[in-house]
Motif scaffolding. Structure first.
Motif, PDB file in Angstrom:
ATOM      1  N   VAL A   1     -23.112 -13.629 -30.094  1.00 30.74           N
ATOM      2  CA  VAL A   1     -24.086 -14.834 -30.131  1.00 30.74           C
ATOM      3  C   VAL A   1     -23.234 -16.164 -30.498  1.00 30.74           C
TER       4      VAL A   1
ATOM      5  N   ARG B   1     -32.566  -8.289 -34.261  1.00 30.83           N
ATOM      6  CA  ARG B   1     -32.635  -9.773 -34.153  1.00 30.83           C
ATOM      7  C   ARG B   1     -33.628 -10.024 -32.893  1.00 30.83           C
ATOM      8  N   LYS B   2     -33.869  -9.101 -32.137  1.00 32.85           N
ATOM      9  CA  LYS B   2     -34.716  -9.492 -31.088  1.00 32.85           C
ATOM     10  C   LYS B   2     -36.181  -8.939 -31.458  1.00 32.85           C
TER      11      LYS B   2
ATOM     12  N   TYR C   1     -24.341  -7.429 -25.219  1.00 32.63           N
ATOM     13  CA  TYR C   1     -25.350  -8.714 -24.922  1.00 32.63           C
ATOM     14  C   TYR C   1     -24.460  -9.907 -25.433  1.00 32.63           C
TER      15      TYR C   1
ATOM     16  N   ASP D   1     -25.302 -13.912 -25.939  1.00 30.89           N
ATOM     17  CA  ASP D   1     -26.545 -14.955 -25.815  1.00 30.89           C
ATOM     18  C   ASP D   1     -25.716 -16.447 -26.051  1.00 30.89           C
TER      19      ASP D   1
ATOM     20  N   CYS E   1     -23.280  -7.316 -29.353  1.00 30.86           N
ATOM     21  CA  CYS E   1     -23.915  -8.292 -29.117  1.00 30.86           C
ATOM     22  C   CYS E   1     -23.062  -9.644 -29.522  1.00 30.86           C
TER      23      CYS E   1
ATOM     24  N   HIS F   1     -28.735  -6.342 -32.942  1.00 26.66           N
ATOM     25  CA  HIS F   1     -29.080  -7.158 -31.945  1.00 26.66           C
ATOM     26  C   HIS F   1     -30.491  -6.750 -31.708  1.00 26.66           C
TER      27      HIS F   1
END
Lengths: 252, 421
Positions: free
Chosen positions: B143, B115-116, B173, B175, B141, B112
């Motif tokens: 997604v 990815r960010k 997380y 998203d 995370c 993650h």
């Protein structure tokens, strides 16, 4: 059916009922009339066992049993029913779930098997028609957000579902428009039978246009001061209560 | 309270070779900041009614490899129909027991982070959030890419077990991209004899995303459970939250929602059932940052014995957030004379064209309603239970997915039956 003898009742240490005598036989419909504050609702509430009503003297026998010794739920299971003047709202408790629990409690007390969901639903659909209520009605929380008329019809729905031996209707007719009143009266009339009895407590003579009482009693200052038939109700309608008050005063 | 009690554990963790060093900067920063602020005390406004000294005393140790199950654990008693489950056992991911539904990508915390593009997302720098940043162990995370409707709910099952005083800091997380939908469930369970879980959840909902979040906290009565849930919502997104808390010694949910885009909506529903000396605290902040947004908070508690509860609900309507609607409802049922509830619904309104309402009631069983049920033949015990379940159903009945709803109903009624017997 029920025999009330010399019943004295206090509420918060104030004497409200001062020696009630009343006998209702199977199949009879008795009407109790009187002004506000004469003890009509006290009589209804003490019979179903509400806590704050204290019996100081007298006896009540219900089909041979000592009613005053029984818990409220046992009284209901024994066949006593009160249509409340002000039914309470119970948010979150589904009307159907509640009715089914009540039916099964009564059945259980009679040693009968619990009703299954399918049979219950088909039974309740029939009963709903009798009080002109839509099916969505039973999926709502008990009395929560109900109009006045809906609350009273819900009481009658419970009565015809639980099939009590003695039904006490505490001002079930008050505050109803004429259509709702007719529905309530029809619900009661259809339910009448030679082994069911009724005590109808009312303020107004109006409902008697739709029901045929066997006896009419006038309650005044915690006592039944006069009993008669339909004629008595008509007289009260015409002349009010003061002539009875005068009569009582003369006797005293 | 000083964080220095946890200094040794922090050093130990930094030396773990299986943790990526790329996050160490953030961990150290967070720890340093936490050393300054310290743990909250009852002098802090938001912590007036909640005592965390059992945590700040420093008895909890980080979870070691030896705290992970040595063989595949038996999770039969936590099975649930109709969901895909990811299992975290004492902070350790159980790959062989885990599966995710179609449409969901499950990334590790490190993936993650990459990815960010190496940007570390965090929330409000509250002490427990900082603690989580410093000690994050099970990072992950979820997604969901654009225009994806995930049919099967995903559940993270957090199991806490064992006799050692362990501290676990999961960081999740989520998203959800534009016009996608997902149902996510976090299920906290286990029989730990001493345990502290401090989770941080970050939810990001893009335009028009729909997200159901279901949270069951039914840990052992020796568990301290602190959750920080941060939600960021873009335009037209919907966030639905349901929570059942019936476990733990101390339970504190910090929920913070940001309604950033027009027509973003959030619905927060919570039910707590507490007994003995349990303490359950819901601290909710909803920020209306944009016009035409909607929020509701519907929070109920049922308290037995000497248990205590807190509802601290704050709705903030910012200056430009016109035409918003917001309501807060807190209802509490005290089933013991010694139970205690602190309720504090607050509205802070800086816009002038809004519709807001709030209300709070705390009381005992309604005696008139109880009598009404009895007068229909239902005995007092059953009538009480019917009413308490009715009280709870106002929250539980709205849970989506019949299987999940049924499981939660069962969890609740079993616990309630035990308390009312």
């Amino acid at each position: 059916m029920i025999k009330i003898e010399n019943l004295n009742v206090n509420v918060e240490e104030k004497e409200i009922l001062k020696g009630i005598n009343l006998e209702v036989k199977p199949g009879e419909l008795h009407v109790i009339m009187g002004r506000n504050g004469t003890g009509k609702s006290t009589l209804a509430n003490v019979l179903v066992g509400k806590e704050k009503y204290i019996v100081t003297n007298g006896t009540v026998s219900f089909n041979g049993e000592n009613l005053l010794d029984m818990s409220p739920e046992d009284r209901a299971c024994a066949g006593l029913f009160l249509s409340f003047q002000y039914p309470v709202a119970i948010p979150g408790v589904n009307n159907m779930y509640f009715l089914k629990a009540a039916v099964n409690a009564v059945r259980k007390s009679r040693g009968e098997e619990e009703i299954d969901a399918v049979d219950f639903l088909s039974m309740i659909r029939e009963k709903l028609k009798m009080v002109d209520l839509d099916e969505s009605f039973i999926h709502r929380p008990v009395n929560d957000g109900f109009s006045g008329g809906e609350k009273k019809r819900n009481e009658i729905l419970q009565m015809i579902t639980l099939e009590p031996k003695l039904s006490i209707l505490d001002e079930t007719d008050s505050g109803l428009d004429i259509d709702a009143l007719k529905i309530v009266a029809k619900g009661v009339n259809d339910f009448r039978s030679p082994n069911r009895s009724f005590i109808l407590i009312t303020h107004y003579q109006r409902i008697l246009n739709y029901m045929k009482p066997d006896f009419v009693h006038i309650l005044m200052n915690g006592k039944i001061v006069k009993s008669g038939t339909m004629e008595l109700a008509k007289e009260v309608e015409k002349k009010g209560y003061s002539w009875i008050e005068e009569e009582v005063a003369e006797v005293a | 309270m000083s964080i220095s009690n946890y200094k040794a554990e922090f050093e130990k963790m930094l030396n773990r070779d299986y943790f990526s060093k790329s996050l160490h900067t953030y961990r150290k920063e967070a720890f340093a900041q936490l050393e300054k602020t310290g743990f909250p005390t009852r002098k802090w406004e938001d912590w007036r009614f909640t005592n965390v000294s059992i945590i700040s005393d420093g008895k909890y140790k980080i979870s070691e490899i030896s705290d992970a199950p040595q063989t595949t654990p038996n999770i039969d008693s936590y099975q649930m129909e109709g969901v895909d489950t990811v299992v975290i056992y004492n902070g350790h991911y159980q790959k062989e027991l885990s599966s995710v539904p179609d449409g969901v990508a499950l990334l590790s915390g490190l993936e993650h982070f990459e990815r960010k593009n190496g940007k570390f997302e965090t929330a409000n720098n509250s002490p427990f959030d900082l603690l989580n940043t410093a000690f994050t162990d099970s990072g992950m995370c979820i997604v969901v890419e654009k225009d994806t409707q995930v049919e099967i709910p995903i559940r993270i099952l957090f199991i806490s077990n064992g006799v050692r005083s362990i501290m676990v800091n999961p960081r999740v997380y989520i998203d959800v991209a534009e016009s996608s939908s997902l149902t996510f469930m976090e299920h906290h369970a286990g029989d730990a004899e001493s345990f502290f879980q401090n989770e941080s959840v970050f939810i990001s909902l893009e335009n028009n995303a729909q997200f159901n979040h279901i949270r069951i906290q039914s840990n052992s009565e020796f568990t301290q459970n602190i959750a920080s849930i941060n939600v960021n919502q873009d335009a037209d997104s919907q966030y639905h939250f349901w929570q059942l808390v019936d476990g733990g010694k101390l339970g504190r949910s910090n929920i913070c929602v940001q309604l950033n885009g027009e027509n973003a909506q959030c619905y927060i529903n919570s039910l707590a059932l507490s007994k003995n000396n349990q303490h359950i605290d819901n601290n909710i902040i909803v920020n209306h940052n944009s016009p035409q947004t909607h929020s509701s908070q519907f929070v109920k508690s049922i308290l037995f014995d000497t248990s205590t509860g807190v509802f601290n609900g704050r709705t903030v309507v910012h200056k430009n957030a016109q035409k918003i609607t917001a309501n807060q409802t807190n209802k509490n049922l005290l089933l013991s004379k010694k139970a205690k509830m602190n309720s504090n619904p607050q509205l802070e309104i800086y816009a002038d064209d809004v519709k807001c309402s709030h209300g709070s009631t705390t009381g005992q069983i309604d005696e008139d309603a109880l009598f009404y049920l009895q007068s229909r033949g239902i005995n007092k015990q059953d009538a009480m239970e019917l009413m308490v379940i009715g009280f709870a159903n106002e929250v539980l009945d709205k849970i989506p997915h019949p299987e999940i709803k049924k499981a939660i109903h069962t969890e609740f009624t079993v616990k309630l039956n035990r308390l009312m017997a």
